[in-house]
Design a protein around this motif. Structure first.
Motif, PDB file in Angstrom:
ATOM      1  N   GLY A 223       0.791  -1.224   0.000  1.00  0.00           N
ATOM      2  CA  GLY A 223       0.000   0.000   0.000  1.00  0.00           C
ATOM      3  C   GLY A 223       0.820   1.268   0.000  1.00  0.00           C
ATOM      4  N   PHE A 224       2.136   1.132  -0.172  1.00  0.00           N
ATOM      5  CA  PHE A 224       2.996   2.312  -0.257  1.00  0.00           C
ATOM      6  C   PHE A 224       3.709   2.304  -1.603  1.00  0.00           C
ATOM      7  CE2 PHE A 224       2.352   1.786   4.231  1.00  0.00           C
ATOM      8  CZ  PHE A 224       2.086   3.078   4.642  1.00  0.00           C
ATOM      9  N   LEU A 225       3.809   3.474  -2.185  1.00  0.00           N
ATOM     10  CA  LEU A 225       4.375   3.626  -3.519  1.00  0.00           C
ATOM     11  C   LEU A 225       5.572   4.553  -3.444  1.00  0.00           C
ATOM     12  CD1 LEU A 225       3.804   2.920  -6.511  1.00  0.00           C
ATOM     13  CD2 LEU A 225       2.430   4.989  -6.606  1.00  0.00           C
ATOM     14  N   LEU A 226       6.653   4.178  -4.099  1.00  0.00           N
ATOM     15  CA  LEU A 226       7.875   4.979  -4.147  1.00  0.00           C
ATOM     16  C   LEU A 226       8.026   5.532  -5.555  1.00  0.00           C
ATOM     17  CD1 LEU A 226      10.652   5.750  -2.752  1.00  0.00           C
ATOM     18  CD2 LEU A 226      11.546   3.719  -3.868  1.00  0.00           C
ATOM     19  N   ARG A 227       8.224   6.843  -5.649  1.00  0.00           N
ATOM     20  CA  ARG A 227       8.417   7.495  -6.943  1.00  0.00           C
ATOM     21  C   ARG A 227       9.582   8.468  -6.865  1.00  0.00           C
ATOM     22  NH1 ARG A 227       6.283   3.959  -9.382  1.00  0.00           N
ATOM     23  NH2 ARG A 227       4.185   4.012 -10.178  1.00  0.00           N
ATOM     24  N   ARG A 228      10.292   8.583  -7.977  1.00  0.00           N
ATOM     25  CA  ARG A 228      11.398   9.533  -8.056  1.00  0.00           C
ATOM     26  C   ARG A 228      10.873  10.894  -8.477  1.00  0.00           C
ATOM     27  NH1 ARG A 228      17.249   8.869 -10.922  1.00  0.00           N
ATOM     28  NH2 ARG A 228      18.018  10.857 -10.203  1.00  0.00           N
TER      29      ARG A 228
ATOM     30  N   ILE B 145       9.976   9.946  -3.236  1.00  0.00           N
ATOM     31  CA  ILE B 145       8.822  10.228  -2.405  1.00  0.00           C
ATOM     32  C   ILE B 145       8.057   8.923  -2.164  1.00  0.00           C
ATOM     33  CG2 ILE B 145       6.685  11.567  -2.200  1.00  0.00           C
ATOM     34  CD1 ILE B 145       9.172  13.328  -2.405  1.00  0.00           C
ATOM     35  N   VAL B 146       7.698   8.662  -0.909  1.00  0.00           N
ATOM     36  CA  VAL B 146       6.882   7.511  -0.545  1.00  0.00           C
ATOM     37  C   VAL B 146       5.507   8.047  -0.146  1.00  0.00           C
ATOM     38  CG1 VAL B 146       6.594   5.562   1.033  1.00  0.00           C
ATOM     39  CG2 VAL B 146       8.886   6.242   0.293  1.00  0.00           C
ATOM     40  N   VAL B 147       4.470   7.495  -0.767  1.00  0.00           N
ATOM     41  CA  VAL B 147       3.090   7.868  -0.445  1.00  0.00           C
ATOM     42  C   VAL B 147       2.263   6.599  -0.269  1.00  0.00           C
ATOM     43  CG1 VAL B 147       3.153  10.080  -1.652  1.00  0.00           C
ATOM     44  CG2 VAL B 147       2.422   8.045  -2.867  1.00  0.00           C
ATOM     45  N   ALA B 148       1.199   6.736   0.493  1.00  0.00           N
ATOM     46  CA  ALA B 148       0.264   5.624   0.662  1.00  0.00           C
ATOM     47  C   ALA B 148      -0.737   5.661  -0.480  1.00  0.00           C
ATOM     48  CB  ALA B 148      -0.454   5.741   1.999  1.00  0.00           C
ATOM     49  N   VAL B 149      -1.148   4.484  -0.925  1.00  0.00           N
ATOM     50  CA  VAL B 149      -2.160   4.377  -1.975  1.00  0.00           C
ATOM     51  C   VAL B 149      -3.274   3.453  -1.490  1.00  0.00           C
ATOM     52  CG1 VAL B 149      -0.577   4.843  -3.875  1.00  0.00           C
ATOM     53  CG2 VAL B 149      -0.878   2.509  -3.105  1.00  0.00           C
ATOM     54  N   GLY B 150      -4.417   3.555  -2.122  1.00  0.00           N
ATOM     55  CA  GLY B 150      -5.539   2.686  -1.762  1.00  0.00           C
ATOM     56  C   GLY B 150      -6.068   2.994  -0.380  1.00  0.00           C
ATOM     57  N   ASP B 151      -6.502   1.959   0.322  1.00  0.00           N
ATOM     58  CA  ASP B 151      -7.082   2.117   1.653  1.00  0.00           C
ATOM     59  C   ASP B 151      -6.101   2.730   2.647  1.00  0.00           C
ATOM     60  OD1 ASP B 151      -9.419   1.005   0.717  1.00  0.00           O
ATOM     61  OD2 ASP B 151      -8.916  -1.019   1.409  1.00  0.00           O
ATOM     62  N   GLY B 152      -4.823   2.482   2.468  1.00  0.00           N
ATOM     63  CA  GLY B 152      -3.812   3.016   3.384  1.00  0.00           C
ATOM     64  C   GLY B 152      -3.700   4.521   3.355  1.00  0.00           C
ATOM     65  N   ALA B 153      -4.149   5.152   2.267  1.00  0.00           N
ATOM     66  CA  ALA B 153      -4.051   6.599   2.145  1.00  0.00           C
ATOM     67  C   ALA B 153      -4.928   7.313   3.166  1.00  0.00           C
ATOM     68  CB  ALA B 153      -4.410   7.026   0.728  1.00  0.00           C
TER      69      ALA B 153
END
Length: 88
Positions: free
Chosen positions: A6-11, A17-25
């Protein structure tokens, strides 16, 4: 230990940057910014490495003494733990 699903890492430029996605957001509505070393450790934790595995990998990749690598790994892991990103 491992980074929870549920966490996404993007450059973004020279940072990651690490952000939560889905229900975790709903529970985690923050951003975590990582430099290249932080991203390296984050990737190790995505694979399920132990604290000692992280320290050993950091020692192999970077010119740093063991005490500093252990201290820095502990601080980083503690930060992720406190933010609720780790499954242990």
């Amino acid at each position: 230990m491992k980074i929870k699903d549920g966490f996404l890492l993007r450059r973004f430029a020279d940072e990651y940057i690490v952000v939560a996605v889905g229900d975790g957001a709903e529970e985690f509505n923050k951003l975590i910014t990582l430099n290249a070393v932080g991203k390296f450790i984050y990737d190790l934790l995505l694979e399920g490495n132990t604290r000692d595995g992280v320290v050993d990998a950091v020692l192999e990749k970077y010119e740093i003494d063991r005490a500093t690598a252990e201290r820095d790994a502990d601080v980083f892991i503690s930060g992720l733990r406190n933010a609720g990103l780790l499954d242990e």
